[in-house]
Design a protein around this motif. Sequence first.
Motif, PDB file in Angstrom:
ATOM      1  N   TRP A  93       0.860  -1.188   0.000  1.00 60.49           N
ATOM      2  CA  TRP A  93       0.000   0.000   0.000  1.00 60.49           C
ATOM      3  C   TRP A  93       0.892   1.232   0.000  1.00 60.49           C
ATOM      4  O   TRP A  93       2.044   1.165   0.429  1.00 60.49           O
ATOM      5  N   HIS A  94       0.370   2.336  -0.513  1.00 60.52           N
ATOM      6  CA  HIS A  94       1.159   3.568  -0.475  1.00 60.52           C
ATOM      7  C   HIS A  94       1.206   4.085   0.960  1.00 60.52           C
ATOM      8  O   HIS A  94       0.333   3.793   1.775  1.00 60.52           O
ATOM      9  N   ALA A  95       2.246   4.844   1.277  1.00 58.76           N
ATOM     10  CA  ALA A  95       2.403   5.343   2.640  1.00 58.76           C
ATOM     11  C   ALA A  95       3.447   6.440   2.677  1.00 58.76           C
ATOM     12  O   ALA A  95       4.272   6.578   1.773  1.00 58.76           O
ATOM     13  N   THR A  96       3.412   7.212   3.753  1.00 58.40           N
ATOM     14  CA  THR A  96       4.369   8.285   3.986  1.00 58.40           C
ATOM     15  C   THR A  96       5.095   8.013   5.294  1.00 58.40           C
ATOM     16  O   THR A  96       4.467   7.741   6.323  1.00 58.40           O
ATOM     17  N   ASN A  97       6.422   8.058   5.269  1.00 60.66           N
ATOM     18  CA  ASN A  97       7.248   7.879   6.462  1.00 60.66           C
ATOM     19  C   ASN A  97       8.077   9.132   6.692  1.00 60.66           C
ATOM     20  O   ASN A  97       8.531   9.770   5.739  1.00 60.66           O
ATOM     21  N   ALA A  98       8.272   9.479   7.958  1.00 57.03           N
ATOM     22  CA  ALA A  98       9.110  10.621   8.320  1.00 57.03           C
ATOM     23  C   ALA A  98      10.335  10.119   9.083  1.00 57.03           C
ATOM     24  O   ALA A  98      10.233   9.206   9.917  1.00 57.03           O
ATOM     25  N   PHE A  99      11.483  10.727   8.778  1.00 54.00           N
ATOM     26  CA  PHE A  99      12.752  10.352   9.397  1.00 54.00           C
ATOM     27  C   PHE A  99      13.473  11.606   9.883  1.00 54.00           C
ATOM     28  O   PHE A  99      13.221  12.720   9.395  1.00 54.00           O
ATOM     29  N   ILE A 100      14.374  11.413  10.828  1.00 51.21           N
ATOM     30  CA  ILE A 100      15.258  12.485  11.279  1.00 51.21           C
ATOM     31  C   ILE A 100      16.651  11.885  11.427  1.00 51.21           C
ATOM     32  O   ILE A 100      16.793  10.668  11.617  1.00 51.21           O
ATOM     33  N   ARG A 101      17.659  12.705  11.296  1.00 50.51           N
ATOM     34  CA  ARG A 101      19.018  12.187  11.471  1.00 50.51           C
ATOM     35  C   ARG A 101      19.742  12.983  12.546  1.00 50.51           C
ATOM     36  O   ARG A 101      19.487  14.169  12.763  1.00 50.51           O
ATOM     37  N   ASP A 102      20.631  12.280  13.213  1.00 48.79           N
ATOM     38  CA  ASP A 102      21.537  12.878  14.186  1.00 48.79           C
ATOM     39  C   ASP A 102      22.936  12.522  13.715  1.00 48.79           C
ATOM     40  O   ASP A 102      23.421  11.419  13.976  1.00 48.79           O
ATOM     41  N   GLY A 103      23.563  13.416  12.969  1.00 51.26           N
ATOM     42  CA  GLY A 103      24.828  13.095  12.330  1.00 51.26           C
ATOM     43  C   GLY A 103      24.605  12.035  11.270  1.00 51.26           C
ATOM     44  O   GLY A 103      23.838  12.221  10.338  1.00 51.26           O
ATOM     45  N   GLN A 104      25.246  10.874  11.432  1.00 54.13           N
ATOM     46  CA  GLN A 104      25.109   9.773  10.486  1.00 54.13           C
ATOM     47  C   GLN A 104      24.041   8.771  10.910  1.00 54.13           C
ATOM     48  O   GLN A 104      23.781   7.814  10.184  1.00 54.13           O
ATOM     49  N   ARG A 105      23.416   8.976  12.040  1.00 57.11           N
ATOM     50  CA  ARG A 105      22.384   8.048  12.522  1.00 57.11           C
ATOM     51  C   ARG A 105      21.009   8.513  12.052  1.00 57.11           C
ATOM     52  O   ARG A 105      20.683   9.706  12.131  1.00 57.11           O
ATOM     53  N   VAL A 106      20.199   7.559  11.576  1.00 52.50           N
ATOM     54  CA  VAL A 106      18.872   7.864  11.054  1.00 52.50           C
ATOM     55  C   VAL A 106      17.815   7.203  11.925  1.00 52.50           C
ATOM     56  O   VAL A 106      17.971   6.052  12.359  1.00 52.50           O
ATOM     57  N   PHE A 107      16.712   7.928  12.166  1.00 49.93           N
ATOM     58  CA  PHE A 107      15.623   7.421  12.986  1.00 49.93           C
ATOM     59  C   PHE A 107      14.286   7.620  12.261  1.00 49.93           C
ATOM     60  O   PHE A 107      14.066   8.643  11.616  1.00 49.93           O
ATOM     61  N   ARG A 108      13.427   6.644  12.391  1.00 51.47           N
ATOM     62  CA  ARG A 108      12.051   6.770  11.898  1.00 51.47           C
ATOM     63  C   ARG A 108      11.219   7.408  13.000  1.00 51.47           C
ATOM     64  O   ARG A 108      11.255   6.975  14.151  1.00 51.47           O
ATOM     65  N   THR A 109      10.462   8.455  12.655  1.00 52.81           N
ATOM     66  CA  THR A 109       9.720   9.191  13.679  1.00 52.81           C
ATOM     67  C   THR A 109       8.212   9.124  13.515  1.00 52.81           C
ATOM     68  O   THR A 109       7.481   9.359  14.466  1.00 52.81           O
ATOM     69  N   TYR A 110       7.732   8.803  12.300  1.00 55.52           N
ATOM     70  CA  TYR A 110       6.275   8.781  12.089  1.00 55.52           C
ATOM     71  C   TYR A 110       5.963   8.080  10.779  1.00 55.52           C
ATOM     72  O   TYR A 110       6.813   8.017   9.872  1.00 55.52           O
ATOM     73  N   SER A 111       4.758   7.545  10.664  1.00 58.29           N
ATOM     74  CA  SER A 111       4.289   7.006   9.389  1.00 58.29           C
ATOM     75  C   SER A 111       2.779   7.108   9.319  1.00 58.29           C
ATOM     76  O   SER A 111       2.084   7.115  10.355  1.00 58.29           O
ATOM     77  N   THR A 112       2.264   7.214   8.107  1.00 59.30           N
ATOM     78  CA  THR A 112       0.825   7.162   7.883  1.00 59.30           C
ATOM     79  C   THR A 112       0.583   6.381   6.611  1.00 59.30           C
ATOM     80  O   THR A 112       1.303   6.548   5.625  1.00 59.30           O
ATOM     81  N   THR A 113      -0.384   5.487   6.651  1.00 57.84           N
ATOM     82  CA  THR A 113      -0.656   4.632   5.510  1.00 57.84           C
ATOM     83  C   THR A 113      -2.119   4.734   5.111  1.00 57.84           C
ATOM     84  O   THR A 113      -2.966   5.155   5.895  1.00 57.84           O
ATOM     85  N   GLY A 114      -2.381   4.311   3.873  1.00 57.70           N
ATOM     86  CA  GLY A 114      -3.760   4.260   3.412  1.00 57.70           C
ATOM     87  C   GLY A 114      -4.253   5.574   2.848  1.00 57.70           C
ATOM     88  O   GLY A 114      -3.599   6.613   2.929  1.00 57.70           O
ATOM     89  N   GLY A 115      -5.432   5.509   2.264  1.00 51.39           N
ATOM     90  CA  GLY A 115      -5.990   6.651   1.544  1.00 51.39           C
ATOM     91  C   GLY A 115      -6.231   7.875   2.397  1.00 51.39           C
ATOM     92  O   GLY A 115      -5.845   8.986   2.040  1.00 51.39           O
ATOM     93  N   ARG A 116      -6.860   7.713   3.567  1.00 54.03           N
ATOM     94  CA  ARG A 116      -7.197   8.889   4.361  1.00 54.03           C
ATOM     95  C   ARG A 116      -5.972   9.529   4.981  1.00 54.03           C
ATOM     96  O   ARG A 116      -5.931  10.741   5.200  1.00 54.03           O
ATOM     97  N   GLY A 117      -4.964   8.730   5.299  1.00 55.82           N
ATOM     98  CA  GLY A 117      -3.748   9.305   5.852  1.00 55.82           C
ATOM     99  C   GLY A 117      -2.968  10.092   4.823  1.00 55.82           C
ATOM    100  O   GLY A 117      -2.467  11.187   5.099  1.00 55.82           O
ATOM    101  N   ASP A 118      -2.864   9.541   3.617  1.00 53.12           N
ATOM    102  CA  ASP A 118      -2.066  10.184   2.577  1.00 53.12           C
ATOM    103  C   ASP A 118      -2.813  11.276   1.827  1.00 53.12           C
ATOM    104  O   ASP A 118      -2.191  12.111   1.174  1.00 53.12           O
ATOM    105  N   GLU A 119      -4.144  11.300   1.917  1.00 54.85           N
ATOM    106  CA  GLU A 119      -4.881  12.271   1.114  1.00 54.85           C
ATOM    107  C   GLU A 119      -4.619  13.707   1.541  1.00 54.85           C
ATOM    108  O   GLU A 119      -4.828  14.649   0.763  1.00 54.85           O
ATOM    109  N   GLN A 120      -4.160  13.903   2.773  1.00 56.13           N
ATOM    110  CA  GLN A 120      -3.865  15.262   3.233  1.00 56.13           C
ATOM    111  C   GLN A 120      -2.422  15.671   2.952  1.00 56.13           C
ATOM    112  O   GLN A 120      -2.037  16.807   3.213  1.00 56.13           O
ATOM    113  N   MET A 121      -1.621  14.757   2.408  1.00 54.49           N
ATOM    114  CA  MET A 121      -0.229  15.076   2.125  1.00 54.49           C
ATOM    115  C   MET A 121      -0.100  15.885   0.829  1.00 54.49           C
ATOM    116  O   MET A 121      -0.963  15.861  -0.024  1.00 54.49           O
TER     117      MET A 121
END
Length: 235
Positions: free
Chosen positions: A160-188
């Motif tokens: 399914w389509h989805a949106t994920n948000a990430f942040i980095r601290d130097g070379q380290r990457v972290f996943r901070t949020y995600s939203t999937t499906g039609g209603r979540g992505d329709e506001q993007m």
Amino acid sequence: MTNHPTAMQTPPIVSPEEWDDAREHLLVKEKALSRARDALAAERRRMPWMAVNKDYVFEGPEGNLSLLDLFQGRRQLIVYHAFFQPGVGRWPEQACIGCSMVADQVAHPAHLNARDTSLAFVSRAPHPDIERLQARMGWEHIPWYSLTDDFDADFGVDEWHATNAFIRDGQRVFRTYSTTGGRGDEQMGNTWNYLDITALGRQESWEDSPRGYPQTPPYDWWVWHDTGETEPDRD
């Protein structure tokens, strides 16, 4: 002039004074909704972070890139998985119709960039096909990369389509949020909504954010996307 069906049940016709009263009544509920959305965004900024310890490879116009490369040197990254691949929709002429509608709504990334945030679309299609689609549909302003490994499956977006948000601290990457499906992505697509799903938010002084988060006065960071200039003399 379009003829409407006679069975359509339309609202009452009222005087200007009655219309103003109805509008003010609705405005109270709209402001309550805005405050609720702000409170929800504040909760997102307090979501725990998940370390990304696996190396991923994406294909771009200049060769292979890592997930860290997709940040383009910025602190935050938003990744949208768009279905453009064999077996989906009108491949290879078209991407998924819903994902195409999302792409049509994406604001110029310069405004996200002004908040130290990058945007990227990723798809299973080979990158030459992605470039062809971008040129035909007018999506050249969206950084768009080809998936080469299990990134989509690992982040729950392989079916399914989805949106994920990430942040980095130097070379380290972290996943901070995600939203999937039609209603979540329709506001993007809207700059404000994108920022509201990030760990740092809009980074404006009115926001309820944890101590030490970067913040500036509203409007000060707004830019013209063609020059990147702000309007420093704005009151």
